[in-house]
Design an enzyme around this catalytic site. Structure first.
Site, mmCIF file in Angstrom:
data_model
loop_
_atom_site.group_PDB
_atom_site.id
_atom_site.type_symbol
_atom_site.label_atom_id
_atom_site.label_comp_id
_atom_site.label_asym_id
_atom_site.label_seq_id
_atom_site.Cartn_x
_atom_site.Cartn_y
_atom_site.Cartn_z
ATOM 1 C CD GLU A 1 -5.301 1.086 2.836
ATOM 2 O OE1 GLU A 1 -4.778 0.097 3.199
ATOM 3 O OE2 GLU A 1 -6.173 1.134 1.607
ATOM 4 C CB SER B 1 -8.641 -0.703 4.808
ATOM 5 O OG SER B 1 -9.129 -1.967 4.283
ATOM 6 N NE ARG C 1 -3.756 -2.309 0.677
ATOM 7 C CZ ARG C 1 -3.569 -3.684 0.262
ATOM 8 N NH1 ARG C 1 -2.754 -3.794 -0.618
ATOM 9 N NH2 ARG C 1 -4.718 -4.358 0.477
HETATM 10 P P1 FAD Z 1 -8.784 9.174 -4.725
HETATM 11 O O1 FAD Z 1 -9.350 9.202 -3.638
HETATM 12 O O2 FAD Z 1 -9.218 10.594 -5.506
HETATM 13 O O3 FAD Z 1 -6.998 9.696 -4.390
HETATM 14 C C1 FAD Z 1 -6.209 9.281 -3.513
HETATM 15 C C2 FAD Z 1 -4.819 9.853 -3.543
HETATM 16 O O4 FAD Z 1 -4.396 9.675 -4.968
HETATM 17 C C3 FAD Z 1 -5.097 11.365 -3.428
HETATM 18 O O5 FAD Z 1 -3.834 11.882 -2.615
HETATM 19 C C4 FAD Z 1 -5.006 11.806 -4.618
HETATM 20 O O6 FAD Z 1 -4.377 13.286 -4.770
HETATM 21 C C5 FAD Z 1 -3.945 10.987 -5.511
HETATM 22 N N1 FAD Z 1 -4.366 10.860 -7.036
HETATM 23 C C6 FAD Z 1 -5.649 10.395 -7.428
HETATM 24 N N2 FAD Z 1 -5.564 10.752 -8.680
HETATM 25 C C7 FAD Z 1 -4.143 10.883 -8.970
HETATM 26 C C8 FAD Z 1 -3.575 11.194 -10.380
HETATM 27 N N3 FAD Z 1 -4.145 10.912 -11.392
HETATM 28 N N4 FAD Z 1 -2.322 11.705 -10.324
HETATM 29 C C9 FAD Z 1 -1.568 12.129 -8.926
HETATM 30 N N5 FAD Z 1 -2.212 11.725 -7.901
HETATM 31 C C10 FAD Z 1 -3.412 11.407 -7.797
HETATM 32 N N6 FAD Z 1 -7.777 0.050 -1.974
HETATM 33 C C11 FAD Z 1 -6.998 -1.257 -2.139
HETATM 34 O O7 FAD Z 1 -5.719 -1.015 -2.152
HETATM 35 N N7 FAD Z 1 -7.588 -2.551 -1.967
HETATM 36 C C12 FAD Z 1 -8.834 -2.429 -1.980
HETATM 37 O O8 FAD Z 1 -9.433 -3.798 -1.903
HETATM 38 C C13 FAD Z 1 -9.719 -1.258 -1.638
HETATM 39 N N8 FAD Z 1 -10.978 -1.414 -1.490
HETATM 40 C C14 FAD Z 1 -11.704 -0.417 -1.145
HETATM 41 C C15 FAD Z 1 -13.041 -0.741 -1.053
HETATM 42 C C16 FAD Z 1 -13.913 0.526 -0.708
HETATM 43 C C17 FAD Z 1 -15.466 0.188 -0.501
HETATM 44 C C18 FAD Z 1 -13.414 1.745 -0.879
HETATM 45 C C19 FAD Z 1 -14.275 3.010 -0.617
HETATM 46 C C20 FAD Z 1 -12.280 1.824 -1.035
HETATM 47 C C21 FAD Z 1 -11.338 0.898 -1.311
HETATM 48 N N9 FAD Z 1 -9.987 0.954 -1.510
HETATM 49 C C22 FAD Z 1 -9.222 -0.162 -1.761
HETATM 50 C C23 FAD Z 1 -9.096 2.346 -1.360
HETATM 51 C C24 FAD Z 1 -9.482 3.257 -2.884
HETATM 52 O O9 FAD Z 1 -10.477 2.573 -3.632
HETATM 53 C C25 FAD Z 1 -8.081 2.869 -3.772
HETATM 54 O O10 FAD Z 1 -7.294 3.532 -2.972
HETATM 55 C C26 FAD Z 1 -8.177 3.792 -5.227
HETATM 56 O O11 FAD Z 1 -7.126 3.688 -5.870
HETATM 57 C C27 FAD Z 1 -8.430 5.276 -5.048
HETATM 58 O O12 FAD Z 1 -8.748 5.729 -6.222
HETATM 59 P P2 FAD Z 1 -9.448 7.220 -6.332
HETATM 60 O O13 FAD Z 1 -9.539 7.517 -7.805
HETATM 61 O O14 FAD Z 1 -10.770 7.089 -5.673
HETATM 62 O O15 FAD Z 1 -8.213 7.983 -5.663
HETATM 63 P P1 NAP Z 2 -9.862 -10.548 4.677
HETATM 64 O O1 NAP Z 2 -10.050 -11.792 3.598
HETATM 65 O O2 NAP Z 2 -10.997 -10.874 6.233
HETATM 66 O O3 NAP Z 2 -8.468 -11.022 5.858
HETATM 67 C C1 NAP Z 2 -8.214 -9.940 6.757
HETATM 68 C C2 NAP Z 2 -6.713 -9.398 6.554
HETATM 69 O O4 NAP Z 2 -5.608 -10.568 6.500
HETATM 70 C C3 NAP Z 2 -6.630 -8.862 5.143
HETATM 71 O O5 NAP Z 2 -6.571 -7.490 5.044
HETATM 72 C C4 NAP Z 2 -5.401 -9.480 4.662
HETATM 73 O O6 NAP Z 2 -4.391 -8.673 4.279
HETATM 74 C C5 NAP Z 2 -4.831 -10.526 5.602
HETATM 75 N N1 NAP Z 2 -4.847 -11.931 4.543
HETATM 76 C C6 NAP Z 2 -5.912 -12.596 4.613
HETATM 77 N N2 NAP Z 2 -5.667 -13.620 3.907
HETATM 78 C C7 NAP Z 2 -4.323 -13.623 3.708
HETATM 79 C C8 NAP Z 2 -3.494 -14.458 2.791
HETATM 80 N N3 NAP Z 2 -3.741 -15.815 2.213
HETATM 81 N N4 NAP Z 2 -2.258 -13.900 2.524
HETATM 82 C C9 NAP Z 2 -1.877 -12.742 3.065
HETATM 83 N N5 NAP Z 2 -2.796 -11.957 3.823
HETATM 84 C C10 NAP Z 2 -3.997 -12.173 3.951
HETATM 85 O O7 NAP Z 2 -9.905 -9.262 4.549
HETATM 86 P P2 NAP Z 2 -11.071 -8.402 4.139
HETATM 87 O O8 NAP Z 2 -11.014 -7.211 4.864
HETATM 88 O O9 NAP Z 2 -12.306 -8.930 3.873
HETATM 89 O O10 NAP Z 2 -10.547 -7.688 2.664
HETATM 90 C C11 NAP Z 2 -10.060 -8.789 1.596
HETATM 91 C C12 NAP Z 2 -9.127 -8.200 0.535
HETATM 92 O O11 NAP Z 2 -9.536 -6.845 0.046
HETATM 93 C C13 NAP Z 2 -7.879 -7.875 1.377
HETATM 94 O O12 NAP Z 2 -6.867 -8.146 0.474
HETATM 95 C C14 NAP Z 2 -7.982 -6.304 1.666
HETATM 96 O O13 NAP Z 2 -6.731 -5.634 1.431
HETATM 97 C C15 NAP Z 2 -8.727 -5.800 0.368
HETATM 98 N N6 NAP Z 2 -9.612 -4.550 0.744
HETATM 99 C C16 NAP Z 2 -8.831 -3.540 0.864
HETATM 100 C C17 NAP Z 2 -9.402 -2.429 1.249
HETATM 101 C C18 NAP Z 2 -8.808 -1.048 1.145
HETATM 102 O O14 NAP Z 2 -9.238 -0.027 1.226
HETATM 103 N N7 NAP Z 2 -7.541 -1.052 1.146
HETATM 104 C C19 NAP Z 2 -10.856 -2.345 1.412
HETATM 105 C C20 NAP Z 2 -11.394 -3.575 1.420
HETATM 106 C C21 NAP Z 2 -10.846 -4.873 1.176
HETATM 107 P P3 NAP Z 2 -4.130 -7.672 2.836
HETATM 108 O O15 NAP Z 2 -4.966 -6.595 3.217
HETATM 109 O O16 NAP Z 2 -2.653 -7.434 2.847
HETATM 110 O O17 NAP Z 2 -4.625 -8.665 1.912
#
Ligand code: FAD
Ligand code: NAP
Length: 343
Positions: A339, A238, A164
């Protein structure tokens, strides 16, 4: 250029926070962006980019100019018998691009289905889910330097992707607008179904011999069940990263909490932040999970997701995150890191 003044950002962030931008410009092309960054127009103002607004928390009005990235386009730039190289413009919706690839049988991002936001934001935190990360398929990106308006390319190594994390959250933070992202995908993908309950979901779907689309569908089904939909309740996914701690610190913790889940991460150990949060509680309630005060709280199904039920402010949600961090610090001596980008 249609620059709007004192414009509410409510429609542009998935936390549904009502803070304003001093100036707001919707950008549809690289040329418009180039003109918007003309030093004569910018006059030293701070520049911020919003894509889908799904990874930001607005705690105050934004001074300066907010650029809403809506630059579109998908180009196949190389194709062989085994691979395809595709350049996606930064304003494309991430999930729509995943669907575009899945429909054509291009594999590598199906486990990243249903992540909100834009292509351009995906490299910022090296989006990841269900055992896949952007960096696994990322070839390069093009970015415009805000101060010089020069276009630069960043290779996979130059992005310094981590968990991340990337150079755009570190040394290059706030310095570039990402214009496009190029991915290399496989025409004969090896499906990654090992993570969590993907396999179980596929079994329940009756898919013993799953396709690319089946894996994507399984991820979508799990996500729809487990995660709050920003269209229904404000959130940014998250709120905290999963902490990665030393093996020694982990062993001390494990001696005290034998059921603590963990995942090896190189030499260190990744501990789910959700578990840590669920095993502490606020002063005035039994659990953080489902905790609610006025319009803000922690989602009842997902301790990692802070939510805005209606009209919470960003500073209320930020203060809640402080309380959770303190609580986890006291209980486990682990500092949770946010995050979500705090503005
Ligand atoms: P924004 O919120 O618009 O921006 C985020 C940051 O990036 C800001 O600092 C912004 O200035 C910068 N930015 C945006 N676009 C640009 C650009 N073109 N150039 C330079 N900087 C830029 N993330 C995960 O990694 N894994 C997940 O599974 C995941 N699940 C999610 C589930 C939900 C329900 C939600 C709400 C969010 C989740 N996220 C997840 C977080 C998010 O969706 C990601 O980080 C996504 O990439 C953000 O994209 P955005 O366009 O909305 O970014
Ligand atoms: P989950 O499957 O309930 O697992 C809980 C956490 O344990 C996860 O965050 C994951 O880390 C870790 N994990 C589980 N199984 C793993 C494996 N086999 N190897 C390594 N790490 C493992 O998690 P969840 O909340 O339902 O989310 C599912 C996936 O979607 C995760 O990968 C999570 O990161 C992603 N997610 C991200 C966001 C966001 O905003 N960043 C939001 C929703 C979901 P990791 O997060 O490193 O995978």
């Amino acid at each position: 250029m249609n620059v709007l003044q004192n414009q509410s950002l409510l429609p542009y962030n998935t936390f549904h926070i009502n803070q304003a931008a001093r100036y707001l410009l919707v950008v549809h092309s690289v040329q418009e962006l180039f003109e918007a960054l003309d030093p004569e127009h910018v006059q030293g103002q701070a520049i911020r980019i919003i894509g889908g607004g799904s990874n930001i928390l607005l705690t105050k009005d934004v001074e300066g100019l907010v650029l809403l990235n809506r630059i579109k386009g998908i180009d196949v730039i190389r194709e062989t018998a085994t691979d395809v190289t595709i350049r996606f413009a930064a304003g494309e919706n991430w999930h729509d691009c995943v669907m575009w690839c899945v429909e054509r049988g291009y594999g590598g991002i199906e486990n990243l289905s249903l992540i909100p936001g834009t292509i351009g934001a995906a490299p910022i935190q090296n989006i990841g889910a269900y055992g896949a990360e952007l960096k696994d398929v990322f070839l390069e990106l093009e970015a415009l330097a805000i101060s010089t308006r020069e276009t630069t390319r960043f290779s996979n190594a130059e992005c310094a992707f981590g968990y991340r994390n990337s150079i755009f959250k570190q040394a290059a933070s706030g310095k570039f607008v990402i214009l496009s992202v190029t991915l290399q995908l496989s025409k004969h993908p090896v499906l990654n179904t090992a993570y969590g309950n993907i396999r179980q979901e596929l079994d329940e779907m009756g898919k013993t011999n799953p396709t690319l689309k089946d894996v994507s569908d399984a991820v979508i089904r799990i996500r729809r069940r487990k995660l709050p939909d920003p269209a229904v309740v404000g959130n940014a996914g998250s709120f905290f990263k999963n902490p990665v701690i030393s093996r020694q610190q982990f062993e001390t913790l494990q001696a005290q909490y034998p059921d603590i889940p963990f995942y090896p991460s190189g030499e260190a150990i990744k501990v789910p932040a959700a578990w840590l949060i669920e095993h502490t509680h606020p002063e005035n309630a039994a659990s953080w999970k489902g905790y609610r005060e006025q319009d803000y709280g922690v989602h009842p199904m997902q301790a990692l997701c802070l939510v805005n039920y209606a009209n919470a402010s960003g500073s209320e949600i930020f203060a809640l995150s402080e309380r959770i961090i303190t609580s986890v610090q006291h209980a486990f001596n682990i500092s949770l890191e946010r995050e979500v980008n705090i503005w």
